[in-house]
Design an enzyme around this catalytic site. Structure first.
Site, PDB file in Angstrom:
ATOM      1  N   TYR A  46       0.943  14.076   1.189  1.00 34.91           N
ATOM      2  CA  TYR A  46       0.808  14.663   2.528  1.00 34.91           C
ATOM      3  C   TYR A  46       0.928  16.192   2.498  1.00 34.91           C
ATOM      4  O   TYR A  46       1.445  16.798   3.424  1.00 34.91           O
ATOM      5  CB  TYR A  46       1.815  14.029   3.505  1.00 34.91           C
ATOM      6  N   CYS A 105       1.116  33.758   9.929  1.00 32.79           N
ATOM      7  CA  CYS A 105       1.530  34.468  11.127  1.00 32.79           C
ATOM      8  C   CYS A 105       2.240  33.518  12.072  1.00 32.79           C
ATOM      9  O   CYS A 105       1.695  33.132  13.110  1.00 32.79           O
ATOM     10  CB  CYS A 105       0.283  35.009  11.800  1.00 32.79           C
ATOM     11  N   GLU A 106       3.403  33.090  11.711  1.00 33.35           N
ATOM     12  CA  GLU A 106       4.130  32.067  12.464  1.00 33.35           C
ATOM     13  C   GLU A 106       5.589  32.165  12.027  1.00 33.35           C
ATOM     14  O   GLU A 106       5.881  31.979  10.840  1.00 33.35           O
ATOM     15  CB  GLU A 106       3.538  30.697  12.058  1.00 33.35           C
ATOM     16  N   TYR A 158       7.828  18.225  10.072  1.00 33.19           N
ATOM     17  CA  TYR A 158       8.898  17.206  10.029  1.00 33.19           C
ATOM     18  C   TYR A 158      10.270  17.789   9.690  1.00 33.19           C
ATOM     19  O   TYR A 158      11.195  17.039   9.412  1.00 33.19           O
ATOM     20  CB  TYR A 158       8.598  16.158   8.948  1.00 33.19           C
ATOM     21  N   GLU A 166       0.829  -1.216   0.000  1.00 34.60           N
ATOM     22  CA  GLU A 166       0.000   0.000   0.000  1.00 34.60           C
ATOM     23  C   GLU A 166       0.859   1.260   0.000  1.00 34.60           C
ATOM     24  O   GLU A 166       0.899   1.995   0.987  1.00 34.60           O
ATOM     25  CB  GLU A 166      -1.021  -0.013   1.149  1.00 34.60           C
ATOM     26  N   PRO A 167       1.528   1.543  -1.123  1.00 32.87           N
ATOM     27  CA  PRO A 167       2.323   2.764  -1.210  1.00 32.87           C
ATOM     28  C   PRO A 167       1.464   4.011  -1.340  1.00 32.87           C
ATOM     29  O   PRO A 167       0.376   3.967  -1.929  1.00 32.87           O
ATOM     30  CB  PRO A 167       3.129   2.546  -2.501  1.00 32.87           C
ATOM     31  N   GLY A 168       1.927   5.088  -0.781  1.00 29.04           N
ATOM     32  CA  GLY A 168       1.241   6.367  -0.926  1.00 29.04           C
ATOM     33  C   GLY A 168       2.194   7.376  -1.537  1.00 29.04           C
ATOM     34  O   GLY A 168       2.115   7.731  -2.712  1.00 29.04           O
ATOM     35  N   ARG A 169       3.187   7.784  -0.728  1.00 29.25           N
ATOM     36  CA  ARG A 169       4.126   8.830  -1.134  1.00 29.25           C
ATOM     37  C   ARG A 169       4.802   8.523  -2.482  1.00 29.25           C
ATOM     38  O   ARG A 169       4.909   9.384  -3.344  1.00 29.25           O
ATOM     39  CB  ARG A 169       5.200   8.955  -0.043  1.00 29.25           C
ATOM     40  N   ARG A 192       4.590  20.196   5.851  1.00 26.48           N
ATOM     41  CA  ARG A 192       5.675  19.245   6.116  1.00 26.48           C
ATOM     42  C   ARG A 192       6.941  19.906   6.678  1.00 26.48           C
ATOM     43  O   ARG A 192       7.533  19.377   7.617  1.00 26.48           O
ATOM     44  CB  ARG A 192       5.988  18.411   4.871  1.00 26.48           C
TER      45      ARG A 192
HETATM   46  C1  LIG Z   1      -0.930   1.830   7.313  1.00 22.18           C
HETATM   47  C2  LIG Z   1      -0.238   2.627   6.277  1.00 22.18           C
HETATM   48  N1  LIG Z   1      -0.125   2.121   5.045  1.00 22.18           N
HETATM   49  C3  LIG Z   1       0.470   2.801   4.056  1.00 22.18           C
HETATM   50  C4  LIG Z   1       1.011   4.048   4.289  1.00 22.18           C
HETATM   51  C5  LIG Z   1       1.666   4.764   3.150  1.00 22.18           C
HETATM   52  O1  LIG Z   1       2.972   5.008   3.409  1.00 22.18           O
HETATM   53  P1  LIG Z   1       3.857   5.737   2.298  1.00 22.18           P
HETATM   54  O2  LIG Z   1       3.140   6.968   1.905  1.00 22.18           O
HETATM   55  O3  LIG Z   1       5.129   5.999   2.971  1.00 22.18           O
HETATM   56  O4  LIG Z   1       4.018   4.763   1.157  1.00 22.18           O
HETATM   57  C6  LIG Z   1       0.918   4.617   5.557  1.00 22.18           C
HETATM   58  C7  LIG Z   1       1.500   5.950   5.826  1.00 22.18           C
HETATM   59  O5  LIG Z   1       2.126   6.211   6.793  1.00 22.18           O
HETATM   60  C8  LIG Z   1       0.276   3.882   6.588  1.00 22.18           C
HETATM   61  O6  LIG Z   1       0.157   4.388   7.825  1.00 22.18           O
END
Ligand SMILES: Cc1ncc(COP(=O)(O)O)c(C=O)c1O
Length: 445
Positions: free
Chosen positions: A398, A369-370, A342, A298-301, A338
């Site tokens: 993100y 304002c920060e 982070y 399950e990639p996101g980034r 971000r």
């Molecule tokens: C449960 C879970 N799956 C998948 C992801 C996706 O991670 P990334 O965006 O690093 O691929 C996250 C993000 O932190 C997550 O918490």
């Protein structure tokens, strides 16, 4: 659709279609960035369809090549969840990971097949669980309360939802502590010491159909070793489940592959990552004498991060005597939280003078304002004046999803670009949008 590219999108800082055009302007998806801002306003998220689809296809194809069993890539939509993006990734054959009723609702409204939706979250409400059960999506159970609530709800609704168990694998990785999730002292998932009792509980009830296990070790990871180690840890859980008469068939190894934000970032390619996790799971199954599970990632980034840039308009600034030169943009921590959250590093370029010499060191300040609203500290860029367009790459993951209305600044618009065509996928918020949920009680009128 423009032709695809073999480069791994997560290793490029700019979208795959980015180039400098004959006006010395940055062009993405065949669209001139300066003209996009004239048409859609500033600041603006610009999403390259080729990069997003290319990343989806590279994940899908790499699993076909390197994993001998069945596989399914699901998009961790917490990176950026909206109708258009859900529809694009679903059209590439990906499932979608959602972490709230709101993300689930968006994916369903985008027309995603509920069979390919996975609901995460470490504190799902009863109504979120009920919604997920009614939709028929897969629920990733995080803790005992959720396990028992889901079981009771399933019984009362007369359904038998598919569930997976999130278990903490006890694997550490080198990334920011806020985005590490797989170490034992994590708020997510069952502790590994609870695995036997959870399987024992499941073996005695029929309301839930436990199909597998899940682990996610963190995000923005450049090392392959933690994912190399994960297969063996997770396949051991399959073995234990067997002792309790449970026949698990799906193994979800989470996401986590990093992307290049700056030149010093050097993440593995999508293919290298897929090959590592595939080999790790296949070797562990062989060692334990188990059949290959359906392997879910399950990639996101790494799917969307580098597909998007944010374009801003430069305003004023100041030079502190014997100190920094600040250049201010018309956005900041509300569209990109971000850096302040982070301490993330970014690059930038002046999109209307792409080949001008970088001869000054400046600090890009946001408009909030920060004092901490600094997007980039000490970056070498060409001389800029008010009205120039500053582009910050790698803002697809993100950014919009963590955006806020801090200082009551409306959220940005987003356009999807491909082959010289731009389509609005998120409208810019208006001041009216900002007060839509406000109530002025009678006594204050
Ligand atoms: C449960 C879970 N799956 C998948 C992801 C996706 O991670 P990334 O965006 O690093 O691929 C996250 C993000 O932190 C997550 O918490």
């Amino acid at each position: 659709m423009a032709t695809l590219d073999k480069r791994s999108p997560n290793q490029q800082i700019l979208p795959l279609t980015a180039k400098t055009n004959s006006n010395d302007h940055l062009e993405i998806g065949g669209c001139d960035v300066v003209e996009l801002l004239q048409q859609y306003g500033s600041p603006l998220y610009i999403l390259d369809e080729v990069s997003l689809r290319g990343a989806c296809q590279q994940y899908r194809d790499a699993f076909k090549t390197h994993y001998q069993g069945e596989s399914q890539v699901i998009y961790a939509s917490k990176a950026w969840n909206c109708l258009a993006i859900c529809a694009i990734v679903a059209s590439e054959g990906l499932g979608i990971d959602v972490v709230s009723g709101g993300e689930l609702f968006t994916a369903i409204k985008a027309g995603v097949n509920p069979e390919l939706l996975y609901l995460h979250g470490n504190n799902k409400s009863e109504s979120e669980l009920e919604y997920a059960i009614a939709c028929g999506c897969i629920i990733i159970i995080d803790n005992w309360l959720e396990l028992k609530t889901a079981s009771n709800l399933a019984e009362s609704l007369g359904k038998c939802p598919r569930i997976m168990l999130r278990i903490t694998p006890g694997i550490e990785c080198h990334t920011h502590e806020y985005i590490q999730t797989g170490h034992l002292d994590s708020k997510f998932g069952f502790d590994p010491t609870e695995v036997e009792s959870v399987f024992a509980f499941l073996s005695n009830q029929t309301a839930l159909n436990c199909i597998g296990v899940h682990a996610h070790i963190g995000s923005q990871i450049f090392e392959l070793q933690p994912h190399q180690d994960l297969g063996a840890v997770m396949i051991k859980w399959f073995k234990i489940a067997g002792k309790y008469g449970l026949n698990l068939t799906e193994l979800n190894i989470g996401g986590g592959l990093g992307i290049s934000y700056t030149e010093s970032d050097d993440p593995p390619s999508i293919t290298e990552w897929v090959k590592t996790v595939s080999n790790s799971v296949m070797a562990a199954c062989e060692a334990e004498g188990l059949p290959l599970p359906k392997l879910i990632s399950e990639p996101g980034r790494s799917l969307i991060g580098t597909a998007c840039v944010t374009a801003y308009t430069i305003g004023g600034g100041k030079t502190v005597p014997q100190g920094r030169t600040y250049v201010t943009i018309d956005g900041g921590m509300s569209d990109n939280p971000r850096p302040i959250t982070y301490q993330s590093q970014y690059l930038a370029m002046v999109a209307n003078h792409m080949s001008a010499e970088a001869d000054q060191v400046i600090t890009i300040a946001g408009k909030h304002c920060e004092s901490g609203d600094i997007l980039i500290k000490d970056i070498k860029l060409p001389k800029t004046t008010a009205g120039d367009i500053l582009v910050v790459p790698a803002t697809g993951a993100y950014n919009y999803s963590m955006a806020s209305n801090y200082n009551r600044i409306p959220k940005l618009a987003a356009v999807l670009v491909d082959s010289g065509e731009a389509n609005l996928i998120l409208k810019r918020e208006t001041y009216e949008d900002l007060i839509r949920q406000d109530i002025l009680p009678h006594k204050l009128r």
